[in-house]
Design a protein around this motif. Structure first.
Motif, mmCIF file in Angstrom:
data_model
loop_
_atom_site.group_PDB
_atom_site.id
_atom_site.type_symbol
_atom_site.label_atom_id
_atom_site.label_comp_id
_atom_site.label_asym_id
_atom_site.label_seq_id
_atom_site.Cartn_x
_atom_site.Cartn_y
_atom_site.Cartn_z
ATOM 1 N N ARG A 206 -1.189 -0.204 -10.397
ATOM 2 C CA ARG A 206 -1.780 0.270 -9.150
ATOM 3 C C ARG A 206 -3.220 -0.199 -9.068
ATOM 4 N NH1 ARG A 206 1.835 4.295 -10.600
ATOM 5 N NH2 ARG A 206 3.144 5.082 -8.884
ATOM 6 N N TRP B 299 -6.985 0.517 -7.087
ATOM 7 C CA TRP B 299 -7.781 1.455 -6.310
ATOM 8 C C TRP B 299 -8.657 0.671 -5.344
ATOM 9 C CZ3 TRP B 299 -6.873 6.574 -6.582
ATOM 10 C CH2 TRP B 299 -6.190 7.045 -7.714
ATOM 11 N N HIS C 60 0.845 -1.189 0.000
ATOM 12 C CA HIS C 60 0.000 0.000 0.000
ATOM 13 C C HIS C 60 0.884 1.245 0.000
ATOM 14 C CE1 HIS C 60 -3.912 -1.944 0.783
ATOM 15 N NE2 HIS C 60 -3.216 -2.840 1.454
ATOM 16 N N PRO C 61 0.376 2.379 -0.510
ATOM 17 C CA PRO C 61 1.176 3.615 -0.489
ATOM 18 C C PRO C 61 1.627 4.002 0.914
ATOM 19 C CG PRO C 61 -0.747 3.897 -1.893
ATOM 20 C CD PRO C 61 -0.922 2.579 -1.191
ATOM 21 N N PRO D 121 7.381 -0.131 -9.984
ATOM 22 C CA PRO D 121 5.916 -0.198 -10.070
ATOM 23 C C PRO D 121 5.453 -0.726 -11.422
ATOM 24 C CG PRO D 121 6.630 1.896 -9.134
ATOM 25 C CD PRO D 121 7.859 1.216 -9.650
#
Length: 214
Positions: A138, A140, A118-119, A135
């Motif tokens: 990603r 959401w 996770h960020p 990366p």
């Protein structure tokens, strides 16, 4: 810090605690449910022989879980650590994960290793970057609060909903699932029904009467 083999099922409760405590400490909230952790550790893609528990003077401080996706030629690393010296502990766990990936790939250049965070997991992301991960995609995460009444969306004309009832419906769900995710990153649409349903049935809490068909 020492690494010892993950011993399942004896270490199952410990592993669940380490994974969830790691998220709480690093993010301030927990994404993984206990059932999800159990699925990661015991599902058909899990490689428990490569799992590790990290300990400092006999106190558990970390968990390494390894999964393998043979159709995709990918080994996936999940590293969780708690307490002090977080970066150092994560470095050791990720390093052990990379060694496991090399063993499982057996020198085949088609294979790759994946990981994710996770960020908010800044330390873990930094360690993955140090190890050469970049990366790739990603996700959401969306949530909806239930404290207030919500309007239920209406179906288009002629469309009705029903729950899955029998084996024929289960096969229909498989067909819809494969078609819906055909263009999804990492999807392998050549997965047989038998392989797919075995994966589903291995997950805790599996019930076909929770599947809706339109």
């Amino acid at each position: 810090m020492d690494l010892r083999p993950l011993d399942l099922p004896a270490d199952l409760d410990l592993a669940v605690t380490l994974a969830r405590d790691s998220e709480q400490e690093s993010m301030g909230w927990i994404d993984l449910t206990p059932g999800h952790v159990v699925s990661l550790l015991t599902g058909p893609d899990a490689v428990p022989a490569e799992g590790r528990i990290a300990e400092v003077d006999g106190t558990p401080v970390g968990l390494l879980n390894i999964e393998i996706d043979r159709p995709l030629h990918e080994v996936f690393i999940d590293a969780f650590a708690v307490g002090e010296l977080l970066v150092d502990r994560l470095r050791v766990l990720v390093g052990a994960g990379l060694e496991a990936a090399r063993r499982l790939a057996e020198g085949d250049p088609q294979w790759r290793v994946g990981a994710g965070c996770h960020p908010e997991q800044v330390a873990y992301g930094a360690v993955l970057g140090e190890c050469g991960f970049v990366p790739a995609r990603r996700f959401w995460r969306m949530a909806l609060g239930l404290s207030q009444p919500r309007d239920v969306p209406t179906s288009p004309d002629g469309v009705t909903l029903r729950v899955a009832r029998d084996d024929a419906d289960v096969r229909t769900v498989w067909e819809i699932d494969a078609a819906s995710f055909a263009d999804h990153y990492g999807a392998h649409t050549d997965e047989s029904f038998e392989t797919w349903i075995a994966d589903i049935e291995a997950r805790p809490g599996h019930r076909i009467d929770r599947w809706w068909i339109a």
